[in-house]
Design a protein around this motif. Structure first.
Motif, PDB file in Angstrom:
ATOM      1  N   ILE A  21      -9.981  14.983 -16.140  1.00 31.77           N
ATOM      2  CA  ILE A  21      -9.353  15.277 -14.849  1.00 31.77           C
ATOM      3  C   ILE A  21      -8.772  13.999 -14.260  1.00 31.77           C
ATOM      4  O   ILE A  21      -9.432  12.960 -14.221  1.00 31.77           O
ATOM      5  CB  ILE A  21     -10.373  15.882 -13.861  1.00 31.77           C
ATOM      6  N   VAL A  22      -7.537  14.074 -13.797  1.00 27.93           N
ATOM      7  CA  VAL A  22      -6.892  12.920 -13.176  1.00 27.93           C
ATOM      8  C   VAL A  22      -6.575  13.244 -11.714  1.00 27.93           C
ATOM      9  O   VAL A  22      -5.902  14.243 -11.426  1.00 27.93           O
ATOM     10  CB  VAL A  22      -5.596  12.529 -13.906  1.00 27.93           C
ATOM     11  N   VAL A  23      -7.097  12.418 -10.815  1.00 27.40           N
ATOM     12  CA  VAL A  23      -6.767  12.505  -9.390  1.00 27.40           C
ATOM     13  C   VAL A  23      -5.900  11.292  -9.077  1.00 27.40           C
ATOM     14  O   VAL A  23      -6.331  10.152  -9.297  1.00 27.40           O
ATOM     15  CB  VAL A  23      -8.041  12.496  -8.513  1.00 27.40           C
ATOM     16  N   SER A  24      -4.693  11.512  -8.604  1.00 30.77           N
ATOM     17  CA  SER A  24      -3.772  10.397  -8.404  1.00 30.77           C
ATOM     18  C   SER A  24      -3.004  10.558  -7.105  1.00 30.77           C
ATOM     19  O   SER A  24      -2.959  11.639  -6.503  1.00 30.77           O
ATOM     20  CB  SER A  24      -2.786  10.298  -9.577  1.00 30.77           C
ATOM     21  N   GLY A  25      -2.382   9.458  -6.672  1.00 24.95           N
ATOM     22  CA  GLY A  25      -1.577   9.513  -5.462  1.00 24.95           C
ATOM     23  C   GLY A  25      -1.361   8.138  -4.883  1.00 24.95           C
ATOM     24  O   GLY A  25      -1.425   7.123  -5.590  1.00 24.95           O
ATOM     25  N   SER A  26      -1.119   8.104  -3.581  1.00 17.77           N
ATOM     26  CA  SER A  26      -0.873   6.842  -2.886  1.00 17.77           C
ATOM     27  C   SER A  26      -1.508   6.896  -1.506  1.00 17.77           C
ATOM     28  O   SER A  26      -1.716   7.978  -0.935  1.00 17.77           O
ATOM     29  CB  SER A  26       0.628   6.565  -2.767  1.00 17.77           C
ATOM     30  N   VAL A  27      -1.830   5.719  -0.984  1.00 14.87           N
ATOM     31  CA  VAL A  27      -2.465   5.600   0.326  1.00 14.87           C
ATOM     32  C   VAL A  27      -1.598   4.713   1.204  1.00 14.87           C
ATOM     33  O   VAL A  27      -1.183   3.624   0.796  1.00 14.87           O
ATOM     34  CB  VAL A  27      -3.885   5.005   0.217  1.00 14.87           C
ATOM     35  N   THR A  28      -1.315   5.193   2.422  1.00 16.52           N
ATOM     36  CA  THR A  28      -0.457   4.449   3.341  1.00 16.52           C
ATOM     37  C   THR A  28      -1.109   4.311   4.711  1.00 16.52           C
ATOM     38  O   THR A  28      -2.052   5.035   5.052  1.00 16.52           O
ATOM     39  CB  THR A  28       0.903   5.152   3.517  1.00 16.52           C
ATOM     40  N   ASN A  29      -0.598   3.382   5.481  1.00 18.34           N
ATOM     41  CA  ASN A  29      -0.965   3.216   6.884  1.00 18.34           C
ATOM     42  C   ASN A  29      -0.246   4.307   7.677  1.00 18.34           C
ATOM     43  O   ASN A  29       0.977   4.421   7.616  1.00 18.34           O
ATOM     44  CB  ASN A  29      -0.535   1.830   7.361  1.00 18.34           C
ATOM     45  N   ASP A  30      -0.992   5.120   8.421  1.00 18.64           N
ATOM     46  CA  ASP A  30      -0.350   6.255   9.091  1.00 18.64           C
ATOM     47  C   ASP A  30       0.534   5.830  10.259  1.00 18.64           C
ATOM     48  O   ASP A  30       1.312   6.640  10.780  1.00 18.64           O
ATOM     49  CB  ASP A  30      -1.389   7.288   9.533  1.00 18.64           C
ATOM     50  N   LYS A  31       0.438   4.560  10.671  1.00 20.23           N
ATOM     51  CA  LYS A  31       1.297   4.070  11.753  1.00 20.23           C
ATOM     52  C   LYS A  31       2.614   3.521  11.224  1.00 20.23           C
ATOM     53  O   LYS A  31       3.675   3.744  11.808  1.00 20.23           O
ATOM     54  CB  LYS A  31       0.564   2.978  12.540  1.00 20.23           C
ATOM     55  N   THR A  32       2.543   2.787  10.106  1.00 21.99           N
ATOM     56  CA  THR A  32       3.737   2.098   9.596  1.00 21.99           C
ATOM     57  C   THR A  32       4.316   2.737   8.341  1.00 21.99           C
ATOM     58  O   THR A  32       5.474   2.484   8.006  1.00 21.99           O
ATOM     59  CB  THR A  32       3.399   0.631   9.283  1.00 21.99           C
ATOM     60  N   GLY A  33       3.511   3.540   7.645  1.00 20.43           N
ATOM     61  CA  GLY A  33       3.973   4.133   6.402  1.00 20.43           C
ATOM     62  C   GLY A  33       3.907   3.192   5.210  1.00 20.43           C
ATOM     63  O   GLY A  33       4.292   3.564   4.100  1.00 20.43           O
ATOM     64  N   GLU A  34       3.428   1.974   5.414  1.00 19.55           N
ATOM     65  CA  GLU A  34       3.351   0.997   4.328  1.00 19.55           C
ATOM     66  C   GLU A  34       2.164   1.313   3.413  1.00 19.55           C
ATOM     67  O   GLU A  34       1.098   1.745   3.864  1.00 19.55           O
ATOM     68  CB  GLU A  34       3.197  -0.419   4.895  1.00 19.55           C
ATOM     69  N   GLY A  35       2.365   1.065   2.099  1.00 17.35           N
ATOM     70  CA  GLY A  35       1.277   1.253   1.150  1.00 17.35           C
ATOM     71  C   GLY A  35       0.149   0.279   1.401  1.00 17.35           C
ATOM     72  O   GLY A  35       0.389  -0.893   1.738  1.00 17.35           O
ATOM     73  N   LEU A  36      -1.083   0.728   1.248  1.00 17.17           N
ATOM     74  CA  LEU A  36      -2.262  -0.112   1.472  1.00 17.17           C
ATOM     75  C   LEU A  36      -2.880  -0.490   0.134  1.00 17.17           C
ATOM     76  O   LEU A  36      -3.216   0.388  -0.670  1.00 17.17           O
ATOM     77  CB  LEU A  36      -3.296   0.633   2.325  1.00 17.17           C
ATOM     78  N   ARG A  37      -3.063  -1.763  -0.112  1.00 16.74           N
ATOM     79  CA  ARG A  37      -3.672  -2.215  -1.356  1.00 16.74           C
ATOM     80  C   ARG A  37      -5.169  -2.404  -1.179  1.00 16.74           C
ATOM     81  O   ARG A  37      -5.666  -2.574  -0.071  1.00 16.74           O
ATOM     82  CB  ARG A  37      -3.038  -3.535  -1.811  1.00 16.74           C
ATOM     83  N   GLN A  38      -5.875  -2.370  -2.301  1.00 16.59           N
ATOM     84  CA  GLN A  38      -7.316  -2.591  -2.360  1.00 16.59           C
ATOM     85  C   GLN A  38      -8.112  -1.547  -1.579  1.00 16.59           C
ATOM     86  O   GLN A  38      -9.221  -1.792  -1.123  1.00 16.59           O
ATOM     87  CB  GLN A  38      -7.668  -4.001  -1.858  1.00 16.59           C
ATOM     88  N   VAL A  39      -7.558  -0.346  -1.446  1.00 23.02           N
ATOM     89  CA  VAL A  39      -8.279   0.768  -0.828  1.00 23.02           C
ATOM     90  C   VAL A  39      -9.217   1.367  -1.873  1.00 23.02           C
ATOM     91  O   VAL A  39      -8.812   1.618  -3.014  1.00 23.02           O
ATOM     92  CB  VAL A  39      -7.302   1.843  -0.319  1.00 23.02           C
ATOM     93  N   SER A  40     -10.451   1.613  -1.502  1.00 28.26           N
ATOM     94  CA  SER A  40     -11.429   2.198  -2.427  1.00 28.26           C
ATOM     95  C   SER A  40     -11.258   3.718  -2.478  1.00 28.26           C
ATOM     96  O   SER A  40     -11.239   4.385  -1.439  1.00 28.26           O
ATOM     97  CB  SER A  40     -12.845   1.842  -1.982  1.00 28.26           C
ATOM     98  N   ILE A  41     -11.138   4.234  -3.703  1.00 21.95           N
ATOM     99  CA  ILE A  41     -11.070   5.673  -3.939  1.00 21.95           C
ATOM    100  C   ILE A  41     -12.285   6.028  -4.796  1.00 21.95           C
ATOM    101  O   ILE A  41     -12.411   5.549  -5.918  1.00 21.95           O
ATOM    102  CB  ILE A  41      -9.785   6.080  -4.697  1.00 21.95           C
ATOM    103  N   SER A  42     -13.179   6.858  -4.299  1.00 24.48           N
ATOM    104  CA  SER A  42     -14.422   7.101  -5.038  1.00 24.48           C
ATOM    105  C   SER A  42     -14.812   8.578  -5.021  1.00 24.48           C
ATOM    106  O   SER A  42     -14.495   9.318  -4.088  1.00 24.48           O
ATOM    107  CB  SER A  42     -15.568   6.264  -4.456  1.00 24.48           C
ATOM    108  N   ALA A  43     -15.508   8.961  -6.097  1.00 23.61           N
ATOM    109  CA  ALA A  43     -16.146  10.265  -6.203  1.00 23.61           C
ATOM    110  C   ALA A  43     -17.534   9.991  -6.750  1.00 23.61           C
ATOM    111  O   ALA A  43     -17.718   9.805  -7.952  1.00 23.61           O
ATOM    112  CB  ALA A  43     -15.360  11.184  -7.132  1.00 23.61           C
ATOM    113  N   GLY A  44     -18.528   9.900  -5.872  1.00 19.45           N
ATOM    114  CA  GLY A  44     -19.857   9.457  -6.293  1.00 19.45           C
ATOM    115  C   GLY A  44     -19.806   8.002  -6.706  1.00 19.45           C
ATOM    116  O   GLY A  44     -19.267   7.156  -5.995  1.00 19.45           O
TER     117      GLY A  44
END
Length: 404
Positions: A21-44
Motif C-alpha cells: 500500500i502506498v500513501v502519498s501526497g504533499s503537505v503545505t502551509n495553509d496560510k501561504t500554500g508553500e510546501g513544508l519540508r521535514q514534516v513527519s508522516i506516520s502510521a504507528g
C-alpha cells in the motif's frame, strides 16, 4: 575531542518489507500554500518525512484508517484514509498559536530544567534493545550543482538508553551512490562520518557530544518562547558558549516536553568564531596545497513519542565550507547535506548486529555500495522522496556517466 560526525560521501541501508500500500501526497502551509519540508508522516511506528518540496510517499503492509501529520510550530492533523483515495493527498497544516494562559511561567533555572531532563532519560527513552530501520541520504554540492548523491537503507541496533553508544551498530542493507564524472568536481577532502552518523548524532544517548556536566558548564542558558510539537507543549531552552574550551562549542535550542520532561528536538550550530577549532572539529584530512575554510556545521535531531517511549526519529546535518587551491584566484564553495529518517522500529526479540556485519566509521562507504541505475531501486522501501531539483540532478549525473 568533541566532533560532530558527518561526511562528503556516504550513505546507509534498511530491512525488507513486503510493502504493497502506498500513501502519498504533499503537505503545505495553509496560510501561504508553500510546501513544508521535514514534516513527519506516520502510521504507528512506520514513518517518513516530507522532502524539500513538501512531498512524501509512505509504504505500508495494509491501509491504515488514519495517518498522523505533524511538524514543529503546526497543529498536528489526523488524516482519514479510504480505499482508492490514499494517493496524491493534498494536506495543509495550520500554524499553532501559543495562548498566554498556556505559557507556564517558571522561576526554575533553565540549566536546572535541562539537568532534570537528563536525569529522566532512563525513564523516557527505550529501556530495551531496539532495531531501527532507517533511510539515509547524503548529497554534496559544488557551488549550486550536485556532484555526489549517496543513499541507502540501514538497520541500526540500539542498546537501552541506560548504556552508552559503544555497542550500538549499523548495518547496510542496500545502498547506492552517484558521483560526477567531471575531473574538476572530484574533491579529496574527508570529513568525519558514515552510516554510523545516526549513532553519533543521537545527542540524548551520546552525552559526550553535549549533555555532560563538563560541556554544559561552558554554556549560558536562557528560556525561549514555548512551542508545540505533535500538539504537545514544549519548553524551549537556548544555549550559547559561555567561555572557551579546547574544542569548538555550539549555539543551540533544546525542546523539552513540558509533561514528560523528555528532549523532543535538539538544534545545534557549531560556533565559528574560532576557525581553527571549527576546522579541527570538521576536518579529518585534505590534499596538500588545499586551504579549508569552514562556514557552517549545523544539525537537527528529532525524537518522537510513541507507545510510551521517546525514540530518535529524524536528523539532518548541513556542512558548508570553502576550499581554495594555490595558484587559483577564487575559492570554491561546497555543501554536504545528510538526512536520516527512522521508518520503522522493533522492540521484541531483537538481536545485536555483529561486528563483522556492521559498518565501521573508518570504512569508505563509496566502496561498499553500488552505482545508481535502476529507477525502481527503492520500490520496496520507505524513503525520503527526492526533491524536484535533486531528481533532475540525479538524471543529469546518470546521463553524464552513461556518455562516459
Amino acid at each position: 575531542m568533541k566532533r560532530l560526525w558527518l561526511i562528503i560521501m556516504l550513505l546507509a541501508p534498511l530491512a525488507v518489507f513486503a510493502q504493497q500500500i502506498v500513501v502519498s501526497g504533499s503537505v503545505t502551509n495553509d496560510k501561504t500554500g508553500e510546501g513544508l519540508r521535514q514534516v513527519s508522516i506516520s502510521a504507528g511506528r512506520v514513518s517518513v518525512v516530507t522532502n524539500e518540496d513538501g512531498a512524501f510517499s509512505l509504504k505500508l503492509d495494509q491501509l491504515p484508517t488514519t495517518i498522523t501529520v505533524s511538524h514543529i510550530g503546526y497543529k498536528t492533523r489526523k488524516v482519514a484514509l479510504t480505499e482508492g483515495k490514499a494517493e496524491n493527498l493534498k494536506i495543509s497544516l495550520a500554524p499553532t498559536t501559543i495562548q498566554l494562559r498556556e505559557i507556564v511561567v517558571t522561576k526554575a533555572n533553565p540549566r536546572e530544567l535541562v539537568d532534570i531532563a537528563i536525569k529522566k532519560i532512563p525513564d523516557n527513552y527505550s529501556k530495551v534493545p531496539e532495531l531501527l530501520q532507517t533511510f539515509y541520504r547524503e548529497t554534496a554540492m559544488k557551488r549550486k550543482h550536485y556532484i555526489y548523491v549517496a543513499e541507502g537503507v540501514e538497520d541500526m541496533y540500539k542498546t537501552p538508553y541506560t548504556r552508552n553508544i559503544g555497542r550500538d551498530r549499523v548495518a547496510i542493507v542496500k545502498g547506492r551512490r552517484l558521483l560526477s564524472q567531471k575531473q574538476g568536481d572530484t574533491l579529496g577532502i574527508k570529513v568525519l562520518g558514515g552510516p554510523v552518523l545516526p549513532v553519533q548524532l543521537d545527542v540524548v544517548k551520546n552525552q559526550e557530544m553535549l549533555l555532560n556536566p563538563e560541556d554544559l558548564d561552558a554554556y549560558d542558558f536562557a528560556m525561549g518562547v514555548p512551542e508545540y510539537i505533535n500538539d504537545r507543549l514544549q519548553y524551549v531552552v537556548k544555549i550559547s558558549p559561555r567561555y572557551p574550551m579546547p574544542y569548538a562549542l555550539y549555539n543551540g535550542t533544546l525542546y523539552i516536553d513540558s509533561e514528560r520532561l523528555a528532549f523532543t528536538r535538539i538544534e545545534l550550530d557549531l560556533d565559528m568564531s574560532d576557525k581553527d577549532k571549527a576546522t579541527r572539529t570538521m576536518l579529518v584530512k585534505k590534499p596538500i596545497g588545499v586551504r579549508f575554510k569552514p562556514r557552517e556545521l549545523s544539525c537537527v535531531v528529532d525524537y518522537r513519542y510513541e507507545d510510551g517511549v521517546t525514540r530518535i526519529s529524524y536528523l539532518r546535518n548541513i556542512f558548508r565550507f570553502n576550499c581554495d587551491w594555490k595558484k587559483r584566484l577564487f575559492s570554491t564553495s561546497f555543501t554536504a547535506t545528510c538526512e536520516m529518517v527512522v521508518t520503522d522500529s522493533q522492540s521484541d526479540s531483537v538481536l545485536p548486529i555483529t561486528s563483522r556485519n556492521s559498518f565501521d566509521s573508518r570504512d569508505a562507504y563509496y566502496d561498499k555500495v553500488e552505482y545508481f541505475m535502476d529507477p525502481e531501486y527503492w520500490s520496496k522501501y520507505n524513503i525520503i522522496e527526492p526533491s524536484e531539483s535533486l531528481d533532475k540532478a540525479i538524471k543529469k549525473l546518470v546521463a553524464t556517466y552513461r556518455r562516459n
